[in-house]
Design a protein around this motif. Sequence first.
Motif, PDB file in Angstrom:
ATOM      1  N   ARG A  25       0.835  -1.220   0.000  1.00  0.00           N
ATOM      2  CA  ARG A  25       0.000   0.000   0.000  1.00  0.00           C
ATOM      3  C   ARG A  25       0.860   1.256   0.000  1.00  0.00           C
ATOM      4  NH1 ARG A  25      -5.611  -0.013   1.764  1.00  0.00           N
ATOM      5  NH2 ARG A  25      -5.195   2.181   2.202  1.00  0.00           N
ATOM      6  N   ILE A  26       1.840   1.280   0.883  1.00  0.00           N
ATOM      7  CA  ILE A  26       2.673   2.484   1.011  1.00  0.00           C
ATOM      8  C   ILE A  26       3.541   2.669  -0.226  1.00  0.00           C
ATOM      9  CG2 ILE A  26       4.518   3.561   2.349  1.00  0.00           C
ATOM     10  CD1 ILE A  26       3.236   2.179   4.845  1.00  0.00           C
ATOM     11  N   ALA A  27       4.095   1.586  -0.746  1.00  0.00           N
ATOM     12  CA  ALA A  27       4.927   1.688  -1.952  1.00  0.00           C
ATOM     13  C   ALA A  27       4.122   2.258  -3.118  1.00  0.00           C
ATOM     14  CB  ALA A  27       5.506   0.323  -2.304  1.00  0.00           C
ATOM     15  N   ARG A  31       4.794   5.828  -4.778  1.00  0.00           N
ATOM     16  CA  ARG A  31       5.444   5.563  -6.059  1.00  0.00           C
ATOM     17  C   ARG A  31       6.895   5.129  -5.851  1.00  0.00           C
ATOM     18  NH1 ARG A  31       2.186   8.169 -10.383  1.00  0.00           N
ATOM     19  NH2 ARG A  31       4.021   7.918 -11.687  1.00  0.00           N
ATOM     20  N   GLN A  32       7.046   4.147  -5.006  1.00  0.00           N
ATOM     21  CA  GLN A  32       8.348   3.567  -4.691  1.00  0.00           C
ATOM     22  C   GLN A  32       8.294   2.058  -4.912  1.00  0.00           C
ATOM     23  OE1 GLN A  32      11.112   5.025  -3.981  1.00  0.00           O
ATOM     24  NE2 GLN A  32      10.698   6.945  -2.940  1.00  0.00           N
ATOM     25  N   ASN A  33       9.454   1.437  -5.008  1.00  0.00           N
ATOM     26  CA  ASN A  33       9.540  -0.018  -5.000  1.00  0.00           C
ATOM     27  C   ASN A  33       9.321  -0.504  -3.573  1.00  0.00           C
ATOM     28  OD1 ASN A  33      10.318  -0.651  -7.761  1.00  0.00           O
ATOM     29  ND2 ASN A  33      12.221   0.428  -7.280  1.00  0.00           N
ATOM     30  N   ILE A  81       3.961   1.341 -10.182  1.00  0.00           N
ATOM     31  CA  ILE A  81       3.718  -0.080 -10.433  1.00  0.00           C
ATOM     32  C   ILE A  81       2.527  -0.295 -11.357  1.00  0.00           C
ATOM     33  CG2 ILE A  81       2.189  -0.604  -8.492  1.00  0.00           C
ATOM     34  CD1 ILE A  81       4.283  -3.054  -8.112  1.00  0.00           C
ATOM     35  N   LYS A  82       1.674   0.703 -11.446  1.00  0.00           N
ATOM     36  CA  LYS A  82       0.480   0.599 -12.286  1.00  0.00           C
ATOM     37  C   LYS A  82       0.739   1.031 -13.736  1.00  0.00           C
ATOM     38  CE  LYS A  82      -2.575   1.293  -8.373  1.00  0.00           C
ATOM     39  NZ  LYS A  82      -3.617   2.128  -7.786  1.00  0.00           N
ATOM     40  N   ASP A  83       1.970   1.432 -14.035  1.00  0.00           N
ATOM     41  CA  ASP A  83       2.329   1.834 -15.387  1.00  0.00           C
ATOM     42  C   ASP A  83       2.611   0.567 -16.195  1.00  0.00           C
ATOM     43  OD1 ASP A  83       3.013   3.277 -17.621  1.00  0.00           O
ATOM     44  OD2 ASP A  83       5.046   3.717 -16.920  1.00  0.00           O
ATOM     45  N   ILE A 132       8.544 -10.088 -10.246  1.00  0.00           N
ATOM     46  CA  ILE A 132       7.209 -10.265  -9.664  1.00  0.00           C
ATOM     47  C   ILE A 132       6.406  -8.974  -9.766  1.00  0.00           C
ATOM     48  CG2 ILE A 132       5.955 -10.685  -7.511  1.00  0.00           C
ATOM     49  CD1 ILE A 132       8.266 -12.591  -6.713  1.00  0.00           C
ATOM     50  N   ASP A 133       7.058  -7.845  -9.558  1.00  0.00           N
ATOM     51  CA  ASP A 133       6.371  -6.552  -9.579  1.00  0.00           C
ATOM     52  C   ASP A 133       6.212  -5.959 -10.978  1.00  0.00           C
ATOM     53  OD1 ASP A 133       5.971  -6.626  -6.855  1.00  0.00           O
ATOM     54  OD2 ASP A 133       7.752  -5.434  -6.396  1.00  0.00           O
TER      55      ASP A 133
END
Length: 156
Positions: A25-27, A31-33, A81-83, A132-133
């Motif tokens: 959630r926080i990442a 907008r962090q890994n 991560i949503k890009d 994975i990400d």
Amino acid sequence: MKNIFFENETIKENDLYFLCYMIERIARRLRQNNKYIVNNISKEEWLRLISLAGVLHCENPLKVEDEWIEEYHLENGTFDIKDVNPELVSHIPTETQMGKVYTRLIVDTLLPGENYVDGMIRVYNDELCEIIDNYNCGAYYEPSYVIARAYNEGGF
């Protein structure tokens, strides 16, 4: 693994899941890994947080996010991560789903004598997490035993 506040209580897999869920959630919010979140909170704090997970999971997750971001001085980044390529990805997994993926990977690869926090730090710092990400490739969707085997063998 024993709770650091109550020696008669054992840390459960669900406590680990709560940490993995909050990391995700926080990442995403910052907008962090995930690795950034894990490495910017000390091991001692992770031990404290996993010991408090049974109570923290009753809190509003947005409140917990705000508290962790402020307390651990977590900063915004540029990783989204949503890009993803919409031609390859029709559905982005939720924070809950990815929390479960990482929890299973940590539990499935736990080393002898290793506690959940050490396993969490080890797994999130592995290069496999980048695969994975990457939701364009769908590795997160593999069965947990396949992901664990890939981790143990150094890749898919």
